[in-house]
Scaffold this motif. Structure first.
Motif, PDB file in Angstrom:
ATOM      1  N   PHE A 123       0.840  -1.070  -0.045  1.00  0.00           N
ATOM      2  CA  PHE A 123      -0.075   0.097  -0.097  1.00  0.00           C
ATOM      3  C   PHE A 123       0.951   1.228  -0.011  1.00  0.00           C
ATOM      4  O   PHE A 123       0.499   2.451  -0.435  1.00  0.00           O
ATOM      5  CB  PHE A 123      -1.034  -0.141   1.215  1.00  0.00           C
ATOM      6  N   PHE A 124       1.954   1.106   0.780  1.00  0.00           N
ATOM      7  CA  PHE A 124       2.652   2.545   0.965  1.00  0.00           C
ATOM      8  C   PHE A 124       3.219   3.370  -0.284  1.00  0.00           C
ATOM      9  O   PHE A 124       3.138   4.446  -0.410  1.00  0.00           O
ATOM     10  CB  PHE A 124       3.815   2.407   1.945  1.00  0.00           C
ATOM     11  N   ILE A 125       4.001   2.616  -0.973  1.00  0.00           N
ATOM     12  CA  ILE A 125       4.816   3.276  -2.145  1.00  0.00           C
ATOM     13  C   ILE A 125       3.509   3.785  -3.202  1.00  0.00           C
ATOM     14  O   ILE A 125       3.575   4.750  -3.678  1.00  0.00           O
ATOM     15  CB  ILE A 125       5.618   2.226  -3.027  1.00  0.00           C
ATOM     16  N   PRO A 126       2.246   2.964  -3.540  1.00  0.00           N
ATOM     17  CA  PRO A 126       1.433   3.526  -4.337  1.00  0.00           C
ATOM     18  C   PRO A 126       0.797   4.834  -3.640  1.00  0.00           C
ATOM     19  O   PRO A 126       0.564   5.811  -4.362  1.00  0.00           O
ATOM     20  CB  PRO A 126       0.441   2.367  -4.535  1.00  0.00           C
ATOM     21  N   ILE A 132      -2.597   5.992  -4.871  1.00  0.00           N
ATOM     22  CA  ILE A 132      -3.710   5.580  -3.969  1.00  0.00           C
ATOM     23  C   ILE A 132      -3.857   6.752  -3.431  1.00  0.00           C
ATOM     24  O   ILE A 132      -2.867   7.252  -2.667  1.00  0.00           O
ATOM     25  CB  ILE A 132      -3.500   4.277  -3.049  1.00  0.00           C
ATOM     26  N   ILE A 133      -5.231   7.304  -3.267  1.00  0.00           N
ATOM     27  CA  ILE A 133      -5.304   8.529  -2.166  1.00  0.00           C
ATOM     28  C   ILE A 133      -6.242   8.205  -1.418  1.00  0.00           C
ATOM     29  O   ILE A 133      -7.332   7.750  -1.463  1.00  0.00           O
ATOM     30  CB  ILE A 133      -5.855   9.887  -3.314  1.00  0.00           C
ATOM     31  N   PRO A 387       9.817   7.137  -5.511  1.00  0.00           N
ATOM     32  CA  PRO A 387       9.428   5.634  -5.425  1.00  0.00           C
ATOM     33  C   PRO A 387      10.710   4.893  -4.718  1.00  0.00           C
ATOM     34  O   PRO A 387      11.013   3.990  -5.531  1.00  0.00           O
ATOM     35  CB  PRO A 387       8.733   5.281  -6.675  1.00  0.00           C
ATOM     36  N   ARG A 388      10.973   4.907  -3.705  1.00  0.00           N
ATOM     37  CA  ARG A 388      12.017   4.205  -3.100  1.00  0.00           C
ATOM     38  C   ARG A 388      11.628   3.529  -1.947  1.00  0.00           C
ATOM     39  O   ARG A 388      11.185   4.380  -0.925  1.00  0.00           O
ATOM     40  CB  ARG A 388      13.147   5.229  -2.692  1.00  0.00           C
ATOM     41  N   LYS A 389      12.041   2.317  -1.657  1.00  0.00           N
ATOM     42  CA  LYS A 389      11.490   1.673  -0.288  1.00  0.00           C
ATOM     43  C   LYS A 389      12.150   2.334   0.790  1.00  0.00           C
ATOM     44  O   LYS A 389      11.711   2.190   1.950  1.00  0.00           O
ATOM     45  CB  LYS A 389      11.622   0.157  -0.626  1.00  0.00           C
TER      46      LYS A 389
END
Length: 644
Positions: A123-126, A132-133, A387-389
């Motif tokens: 969920f987090f990166i999107p 995802i909003i 977008p980096r983990k």
């Protein structure tokens, strides 16, 4: 530049820029804040429309457009510090709520706090990249889901608050955030080790709201005091020119205590921010000892500061006379934007009761005050929407410090009343520290009968004496609330009924506790100031804040035997003298908050003081002024006239 404002600034007894540095935390922080401010305010794509002349739908459209641009601009400018991101958001939207507030401020931290590592990957990166909003009730549109807007609200026109109805919707088990509470594949529900484990995001937001209280009240004071220096009315002496309304003692009594309060809240807001970051670092090292006080103090100070600031903003508006009702003053917008803080993230009365009765760690910690703040809690860097983990681990260090890890959670089941329990511990001889340390002295505090023989004059210049007075008041009200509870307990069926019957006393005790903390932190800040002229003017503000509070709550101080009648009369007189002492520096003191005109969005509070010509220009932009005669006259009134 208006001549009155120029004269006010020239006569100030201190260097305004140095006080701005103090409020910001140093010259470099002032420089960087202004740099972020300039990036937002000078960007042609982010130029601000006059939203007061737009419909609700148009305002929302403008807000979404600016939020979308804001995301891109943060990425382009490589703004990575979380506090700088929040500042940039505020400048882009001129302090108004914006459509992505919940997503950025609550949804992302909640995923970090409550999701499993696998769910964070999913969920987090999107969400970080706005694929995802999120909101409080995220859903999919493909199932029988009914959603819509709840309609007009008291403010927050730029945000779409909605309703949600689920009909025959199955939520996948893996969509439940299961870091703590879990549902197993066979349907078995596993409770979290403690109900408080899910409150991390709320505690973070409550801590930040204290700073927002300072910001909103200081903006209102800036507008009202500048306008009061520009506006002239009536005459103090027959035949003399009309004076500035800021010269009237009644106007000073309305505004100067609020100005002192704004400064007090600035220092308290900084303390809460530093406390949050420090405890984040401590908890990452396995030290949870200060979580109880953070939980209790953030709840109480959130309620205390928002109540005071909300009332103060309205007082500032009324102090501006008829023009304060106009949206061009900026004050109605500040009020309707800020007042909901009294309700969201915890209704204030409930918050005050939570300060008196909140789950906290059972006897496993000592609490530290501002004087023991370390430098460990510095804010880690972020890279917004990259977008980096590694972002997850960086954000975890910023937001997730309030997570109580399971190895400590088993200890988080007792000490159900914070002030209540602290009082009991102090009475039993245990030594407390931090914001509740004053309860150690309960057995020794001044009794009413001892005051009668005191001299009629008190040393009201003594900062330590004033802090002590607030400490004794808080101790007395806490003690009284506990005694009332025990009386009710003997008359009621159960503890819950006794607690409810003591709720008014408990709220008053929590309010006095928070008031003491604010006074103590203001006084502590004075000891850090080395610039003599700034120290003098802030000492004057401190005394005004403290003595005005005694004057307004004189019954508490009399009942506790802290002051006698003669001394309370002396307090009232001293407040009036302090109003006169603040007067020469009033404009410079609000200038030090350093709000540009674009952020204040106020004709009355303009830095140059050219109020009336700009008020006229603002009014001409009203859609009703596009035609000399509105069509409604020809449709309704003219036909009526012909028939009468």
């Amino acid at each position: 530049m208006n001549a009155d404002l120029r004269r006010e600034r020239e006569s100030a007894s201190f260097h305004t820029e140095r006080l701005t540095h103090l409020l910001d935390g140093g010259p470099e922080k002032t420089r960087r804040r202004r740099e972020i401010e300039t990036l937002a305010l000078n960007d042609p794509e982010l130029q601000h429309k006059e939203v007061n002349f737009l419909t609700c739908s148009e305002r929302y459209d403008v807000a979404v457009k600016k939020s979308s641009l804001m995301v891109r601009k943060i990425q382009e400018h490589a703004i990575s510090n979380p506090e700088e991101i929040m500042s940039f958001k505020r400048y882009v939207h001129r302090g108004r709520p914006e459509p992505l507030d919940l997503h950025l401020g609550m949804f992302l931290p909640t995923i970090l706090n409550q999701a499993t590592p696998e769910q964070q990957d999913r969920f987090f990166i999107p969400a970080w990249n706005l694929q995802i909003i999120g909101t409080y009730a995220q859903t999919e549109m493909g199932h029988g889901v009914v959603v819509g807007d709840i309609g007009p609200k008291f403010g927050f026109d730029d945000v779409d608050n909605g309703f949600l109805k689920l009909e025959n919707v199955r939520v996948p088990r893996e969509n439940m955030l299961m870091r703590y509470a879990k549902v197993l594949p066979d349907g078995t529900y596993m409770k979290p080790p403690s109900d408080k484990l899910t409150y991390g995001t709320m505690v973070f937001i409550r801590s930040m709201i204290v700073g927002e209280s300072a910001r909103a009240l200081s903006q209102a004071c800036t507008i009202a005091i500048r306008y009061s220096a520009v506006r002239h009315q009536s005459e103090l002496k027959p035949g003399a020119p009309e004076p500035q309304i800021l010269d009237y003692q009644t106007q000073q009594y309305k505004l100067f205590p609020l100005l002192a309060t704004a400064y007090a809240f600035c220092f308290v807001g900084n303390f809460m921010r530093d406390m949050y970051h420090r405890i984040t670092g401590d908890m990452n090292d396995g030290d949870y000892s200060q979580l109880p006080e953070l939980h209790s103090l953030s709840a109480g100070l959130k309620a205390f500061t928002t109540w005071v600031a909300s009332t103060g903003i309205e007082e500032c508006r009324m102090a501006c006379g008829g023009h304060g009702y106009s949206r061009c003053s900026g004050l109605p917008d500040i009020y309707v934007t800020f007042t909901p803080t009294c309700t969201y993230e915890g209704e204030n009365t409930v918050m005050m009761l939570q300060t008196a009765r909140s789950l906290s760690l059972s006897g496993c910690g000592k609490w530290q005050m501002a004087s023991t703040l370390s430098e460990r809690g510095t804010t880690p860097s972020l890279v917004m929407w990259w977008p980096r983990k590694s972002i997850c681990s960086q954000l975890n260090s910023h937001f997730a410090g309030l997570i109580v890890r399971p190895d400590c959670a088993s200890r988080a089941k007792s000490q159900q009343r914070y002030l209540f329990k602290s009082y009991t511990r102090a009475k039993s001889g245990q030594r407390l520290s931090g914001t509740v340390s004053y309860l150690n002295d309960l057995c020794n505090h001044i009794q009413p009968q001892q005051v009668a023989g005191r001299p009629p004059l008190a040393n009201l210049d003594n900062v330590t004496r004033l802090v002590e007075a607030y400490k004794l008041r808080a101790a007395n009200l806490v003690e009284g609330a506990v005694q009332s509870y025990h009386v009710e307990l003997g008359c009621r069926i159960n503890k819950e009924e006794a607690w409810n019957s003591t709720a008014i006393d408990l709220v008053r005790a929590s309010g006095a506790h928070c008031h003491y903390v604010v006074v103590k932190l203001f006084a502590a800040k004075l000891s850090e100031i080395t610039d003599g002229s700034i120290h003098n003017v802030l000492c004057t503000l401190f005394r005004l804040y403290a003595l005005h509070g005694i004057s307004k709550n004189s019954g508490d101080f009399l009942h506790a035997g802290i002051f006698n009648d003669h001394q309370i009369s002396q307090v009232h007189q001293c407040v009036k003298e302090l109003l006169a002492a603040v007067r020469p520096n009033a404009v410079a003191l609000v200038d030090a908050f350093d709000y540009p005109d674009a952020i204040l969005s106020s004709v009355l509070g303009r830095y140059d003081g050219n109020v009336y010509e700009h008020m006229f220009e603002w009014a001409k932009r009203s859609p009703l002024n596009q035609n000399e005669v509105h069509e409604s006259f020809h449709k309704y009134l003219k036909p009526l006239q012909s028939k009468l």
